[in-house]
Design a protein around this motif. Structure first.
Motif, PDB file in Angstrom:
ATOM      1  N   TYR A   1      12.500  -6.042 -23.853  1.00 40.44           N
ATOM      2  CA  TYR A   1      12.686  -6.796 -22.381  1.00 40.44           C
ATOM      3  C   TYR A   1      11.950  -8.383 -22.586  1.00 40.44           C
ATOM      4  O   TYR A   1      11.022  -8.315 -23.382  1.00 40.44           O
ATOM      5  CB  TYR A   1      12.176  -6.090 -21.377  1.00 40.44           C
ATOM      6  N   ALA A   2      12.115  -8.959 -21.432  1.00 40.88           N
ATOM      7  CA  ALA A   2      11.657 -10.292 -21.618  1.00 40.88           C
ATOM      8  C   ALA A   2      10.493 -10.319 -20.695  1.00 40.88           C
ATOM      9  O   ALA A   2      10.569  -9.507 -19.733  1.00 40.88           O
ATOM     10  CB  ALA A   2      12.773 -11.430 -20.927  1.00 40.88           C
ATOM     11  N   THR A   3       9.668 -11.290 -20.712  1.00 38.69           N
ATOM     12  CA  THR A   3       8.385 -11.458 -19.539  1.00 38.69           C
ATOM     13  C   THR A   3       8.221 -12.819 -19.489  1.00 38.69           C
ATOM     14  O   THR A   3       8.596 -13.607 -20.210  1.00 38.69           O
ATOM     15  CB  THR A   3       7.127 -10.715 -20.192  1.00 38.69           C
ATOM     16  N   SER A  28       2.935  -5.763 -20.895  1.00 38.00           N
ATOM     17  CA  SER A  28       2.856  -4.387 -21.326  1.00 38.00           C
ATOM     18  C   SER A  28       3.544  -3.597 -20.178  1.00 38.00           C
ATOM     19  O   SER A  28       3.568  -2.112 -20.369  1.00 38.00           O
ATOM     20  CB  SER A  28       1.280  -3.912 -21.242  1.00 38.00           C
ATOM     21  N   ASP A  29       4.089  -4.156 -19.122  1.00 40.56           N
ATOM     22  CA  ASP A  29       4.513  -3.401 -18.098  1.00 40.56           C
ATOM     23  C   ASP A  29       6.033  -3.516 -18.141  1.00 40.56           C
ATOM     24  O   ASP A  29       6.636  -4.761 -18.117  1.00 40.56           O
ATOM     25  CB  ASP A  29       3.927  -3.811 -16.723  1.00 40.56           C
ATOM     26  N   ASN A  30       6.901  -2.569 -17.659  1.00 36.24           N
ATOM     27  CA  ASN A  30       8.237  -2.542 -17.530  1.00 36.24           C
ATOM     28  C   ASN A  30       8.657  -1.464 -16.340  1.00 36.24           C
ATOM     29  O   ASN A  30       8.194  -0.408 -16.745  1.00 36.24           O
ATOM     30  CB  ASN A  30       8.954  -2.585 -18.689  1.00 36.24           C
ATOM     31  N   ILE A  31       9.464  -1.782 -15.559  1.00 34.64           N
ATOM     32  CA  ILE A  31       9.827  -0.533 -14.635  1.00 34.64           C
ATOM     33  C   ILE A  31      10.552   0.653 -15.222  1.00 34.64           C
ATOM     34  O   ILE A  31      10.168   1.664 -14.874  1.00 34.64           O
ATOM     35  CB  ILE A  31      10.658  -1.046 -13.644  1.00 34.64           C
ATOM     36  N   TYR A  32      11.541   0.216 -16.020  1.00 31.97           N
ATOM     37  CA  TYR A  32      12.121   1.659 -16.751  1.00 31.97           C
ATOM     38  C   TYR A  32      11.214   2.235 -17.753  1.00 31.97           C
ATOM     39  O   TYR A  32      11.193   3.537 -17.828  1.00 31.97           O
ATOM     40  CB  TYR A  32      13.251   0.783 -17.387  1.00 31.97           C
ATOM     41  N   VAL A  33      10.469   1.488 -18.407  1.00 27.82           N
ATOM     42  CA  VAL A  33       9.571   2.051 -19.485  1.00 27.82           C
ATOM     43  C   VAL A  33       8.525   2.812 -18.839  1.00 27.82           C
ATOM     44  O   VAL A  33       8.213   4.204 -19.280  1.00 27.82           O
ATOM     45  CB  VAL A  33       8.768   1.312 -20.265  1.00 27.82           C
ATOM     46  N   PHE A  34       8.051   2.417 -17.839  1.00 33.36           N
ATOM     47  CA  PHE A  34       6.833   2.955 -17.088  1.00 33.36           C
ATOM     48  C   PHE A  34       7.370   4.259 -16.284  1.00 33.36           C
ATOM     49  O   PHE A  34       6.774   5.287 -16.178  1.00 33.36           O
ATOM     50  CB  PHE A  34       6.130   2.191 -16.024  1.00 33.36           C
ATOM     51  N   TYR A  68       8.748   8.196 -12.057  1.00 32.85           N
ATOM     52  CA  TYR A  68       8.498   7.140 -10.976  1.00 32.85           C
ATOM     53  C   TYR A  68       7.572   6.089 -11.479  1.00 32.85           C
ATOM     54  O   TYR A  68       6.718   6.503 -12.269  1.00 32.85           O
ATOM     55  CB  TYR A  68       7.953   7.954  -9.830  1.00 32.85           C
ATOM     56  N   SER A  69       7.803   4.815 -11.090  1.00 31.48           N
ATOM     57  CA  SER A  69       6.846   3.507 -11.541  1.00 31.48           C
ATOM     58  C   SER A  69       6.732   2.721 -10.256  1.00 31.48           C
ATOM     59  O   SER A  69       7.369   2.613  -9.540  1.00 31.48           O
ATOM     60  CB  SER A  69       7.358   3.043 -12.839  1.00 31.48           C
TER      61      SER A  69
END
Length: 442
Positions: free
Chosen positions: A417-419, A428-434, A351-352
């Motif tokens: 991913y892009a930012t 440093s943050d990504n919904i899928y990675v987190f 979960y993120s």
């Protein structure tokens, strides 16, 4: 009786997709599409057509989407299929011989066997006729009861509430949106509905409709309570139209017309696709529900390829789906955690909660993501997203593609991913990675 190379029964997205694929192929395929609705509705859009701000035509599927692509269109009802002599007969007395037959007969709204359900001021949410009737009811009524708390029922509830009506949703399951939405997200959506004034009655069953007058319906509940309404909307699901196939001796079940991985039925040169056909899960390979227009298109492409001589199999449905509830959008793909456990998969979830933009920007919201993995092989088998705005469809599409490609936890951890301050979370943050990182801790 001129033989058609292909006869298609049904004018929904599956039938139209096959026509379009024939048109763009390098083969000159003669096709006849037979349907019994003069004009088809864009079924997913019906809830949004209840306000009369736009003409009904905006919510119709033009017949030109068949005729402009080289197919013959017949508005008639098929009375029978002769699989031995390979011909279709209609109620008008016409007969259409075929080389290949496609059953894309779709589904119909489930009308629960509740006393009084056939009375006035009770409508389903499916056809142009339904939409026209709902417009009439909503323009004069002030109190509506929606039976069923799935996507369509909730969408209708939101639209009617925005039109100023008093709206109550009755759902017999413990929560709304239970078939598609993770428990972590349902509460927030339910709170949003209640804050906007939509009444939610869960774990409650309708046992009778009483009609004291032509413009009033009393909805009696299993708990003994009653709801006074000016009209009722039925949204308790759909059932596959399998009657024609069954009458022709083609194998059917409660989930649809039986098909193999090439979308062939057990009758020679007869295919089935869309809502009327049985579906298997891409993840488990087991029979499943999946009455989505996108699934109909994917299955129809397989049928068209096979008729054109390009052998193709259908891998099963991932059931990517999305909806909107006021300013929220949410959706899922693959299996929910409970579905995976019910299928016997040893799951681990992640979960993120990640900001939608850089924290110093304006109008920053939180994106909530839940991913479901098979603990044994670390592959993603499902995922869900809840966020403000209309971007959930893109997130769900990514999850669906990751499932389709057999992505593992390691793949998602290495995902590039892009930012951008206005468009995405900080680097440093990504919904899928987190979410994956959270699953790895378990």
């Amino acid at each position: 009786m001129k033989k058609r190379q292909v006869v298609i029964i049904g004018g929904g997205p599956a039938g139209r997709t096959i026509v379009h694929m024939f048109h763009t192929s390098d083969q000159n395929v003669s096709a006849t599409l037979i349907k019994d609705e003069r004009i088809n509705a864009n079924r997913c859009a019906v809830p949004y057509g209840i306000p009369d701000e736009k003409p009904l035509e905006k919510f119709q599927i033009p017949n030109a989407l068949v005729t402009d692509y080289g197919a013959e269109l017949v508005i008639d009802r098929v009375a029978g299929i002769d699989t031995i002599n390979k011909a279709v007969s209609t109620t008008a007395g016409d007969r259409y011989p075929y080389d290949d037959l496609v059953l894309s007969t779709g589904s119909r709204p489930v009308i629960p066997p509740i006393p009084g359900v056939e009375g006035q001021n009770i409508s389903a949410v499916r056809s142009i006729t339904d939409l026209s009737f709902l417009r009439q009811l909503a323009s004069t009524g002030k109190r509506a009861v929606i039976v069923g708390g799935g996507y369509i029922g909730i969408e209708v509830a939101v639209v009617l509430k925005q039109m100023g009506l008093n709206v109550t949703v009755v759902e017999m399951l413990p929560t709304i949106l239970m078939a598609t939405t993770e428990p972590e997200f349902v509460g927030r959506v339910a709170n949003e509905l209640m804050e906007k004034g939509v009444h939610l009655l869960t774990n409650e069953k309708v046992v009778e409709f009483v009609h004291p007058s032509d413009d009033q319906v009393v909805v009696r509940l299993g708990s003994g309570a009653s709801l006074d309404a000016d009209f009722v909307v039925l949204s308790v699901g759909v059932a596959p139209n399998t009657e024609l196939a069954a009458q022709a001796g083609i194998k059917t079940s409660r989930l649809g017309i039986g098909v193999d991985k090439h979308m062939r039925t057990d009758a020679k040169d007869v295919y089935a696709c869309g809502d009327c056909a049985e579906k298997t899960s891409f993840v488990t390979g087991q029979p499943t529900r999946g009455e989505f227009g996108t699934n109909a298109v994917f299955m129809a492409k397989t049928v068209a390829h096979n008729i054109l001589g390009k052998k193709k199999t259908f891998p099963g449905v991932i059931n990517a789906n999305v909806t909107a509830v006021y300013e929220w959008s949410l959706g899922s793909a693959g299996l929910t955690e409970q579905m995976a456990r019910d299928a016997g998969i040893d799951v681990v979830t992640g979960y993120s909660e990640v900001l939608s933009k850089y924290p110093m920007m304006n109008q920053v919201d939180t994106i909530r993501t839940k991913l479901v993995f098979n603990r044994d092989n670390r592959k993603i088998v499902g995922g869900s997203v809840l966020r403000k705005g209309n971007c959930s469809a893109h997130n769900v599409d990514f999850i669906s593609f990751a499932i389709q490609m057999g992505a593992t936890m390691d793949d998602l951890m290495d995902y590039q991913y892009a930012t951008h301050p206005e468009l995405a979370a900080k680097p440093s943050d990504n919904i899928y990675v987190f979410a994956t990182k959270n699953a790895l801790t378990k």
